[in-house]
Design a protein around this motif. Structure first.
Motif, PDB file in Angstrom:
ATOM      1  N   ASN A 189       6.108 -40.179  -6.715  1.00 45.05           N
ATOM      2  CA  ASN A 189       5.910 -39.737  -7.923  1.00 45.05           C
ATOM      3  C   ASN A 189       4.326 -39.816  -8.120  1.00 45.05           C
ATOM      4  O   ASN A 189       3.732 -39.023  -8.954  1.00 45.05           O
ATOM      5  N   ARG A 192       2.939 -36.730  -6.865  1.00 49.17           N
ATOM      6  CA  ARG A 192       3.392 -35.498  -7.316  1.00 49.17           C
ATOM      7  C   ARG A 192       2.474 -35.338  -8.441  1.00 49.17           C
ATOM      8  O   ARG A 192       1.839 -34.342  -8.890  1.00 49.17           O
ATOM      9  N   GLU A 193       2.161 -36.533  -9.344  1.00 52.31           N
ATOM     10  CA  GLU A 193       1.291 -36.254 -10.467  1.00 52.31           C
ATOM     11  C   GLU A 193      -0.127 -36.238 -10.226  1.00 52.31           C
ATOM     12  O   GLU A 193      -0.746 -35.332 -10.768  1.00 52.31           O
TER      13      GLU A 193
END
Length: 202
Positions: A189, A192-193
């Motif tokens: 995550n 991804r961010e």
């Protein structure tokens, strides 16, 4: 470069890096992710290479998905089928040539680097959004069709089964397996961010 081309390139490199990281985790011999444990165990049973049975097992899973719910299949699914196993064997062979007998410190180093890049490759793969791996799809199908058991519990069941089979047939189950389970979500995550989702912005 168009968004579609970026997605294809991200999916391609995500799959390749995933395969290379699998080879690193195998060389570290401190435990791998559940599906790799399963494939390694089955390959051990038949005294064959990981890459051979990765294609065989993934192909069987893919055929089942095609018959049940083929909307989970995309170009990344096909790339995963064809390239992951070969990339893993190539990296394992390369590391065998460079460091035939790594000490414990080197093994932990290989494991740590492989885990970080596994999460980065997963972020590339997921952000590209061009299909999921055959293994991931089965837990998704089970949760979506039954609509009783949430995905995370379906995934726990499939992961537990894979680890058990891998362990029975000689795959190493260890700290790498545990760290993969606990670190992949948060690290993926994060990547991804901070990196992979912004790569798709105009």
């Amino acid at each position: 470069m168009t968004i579609k081309k970026r997605r294809v390139i991200m999916a391609f490199f995500g799959v390749i890096i995933t395969g290379l990281c699998v080879g690193g985790l195998q060389k570290a011999n401190l435990g791998t992710d559940p599906f790799t444990s399963f494939v390694t165990g089955i390959a051990n049973l038949f005294k064959s290479r990981y890459s051979v049975f990765y294609v065989v097992i993934t192909g069987i899973l893919l055929l089942g998905i095609f018959l049940i719910d083929k909307h989970y299949i995309g170009i990344a699914t096909v790339i995963n089928l064809l390239l992951t196993g070969g990339a893993a064997d190539m990296m394992h062979h390369l590391l065998d040539s460079l460091i035939p007998f790594p000490g414990l410190f080197a093994r932990f180093g290989i494991m740590a680097v492989s885990l970080v890049f596994t999460c980065f490759s997963a972020a590339l793969y997921f952000s590209a959004d061009l299909g999921v791996s055959a293994y991931d799809a089965w837990a998704l199908i089970a949760s979506d069709r039954q609509q009783v058991v949430p995905f995370k519990f379906c995934r726990i069941i499939t992961d537990s089964f894979c680890v058990l089979i891998g362990f029975i047939f000689g795959a190493t189950v260890g700290i790498g397996t545990v760290l993969t389970a606990f670190c992949m979500g948060p690290l993926t995550n994060f990547f991804r961010e901070k990196i992979t989702n912004p790569m798709l912005e105009e």
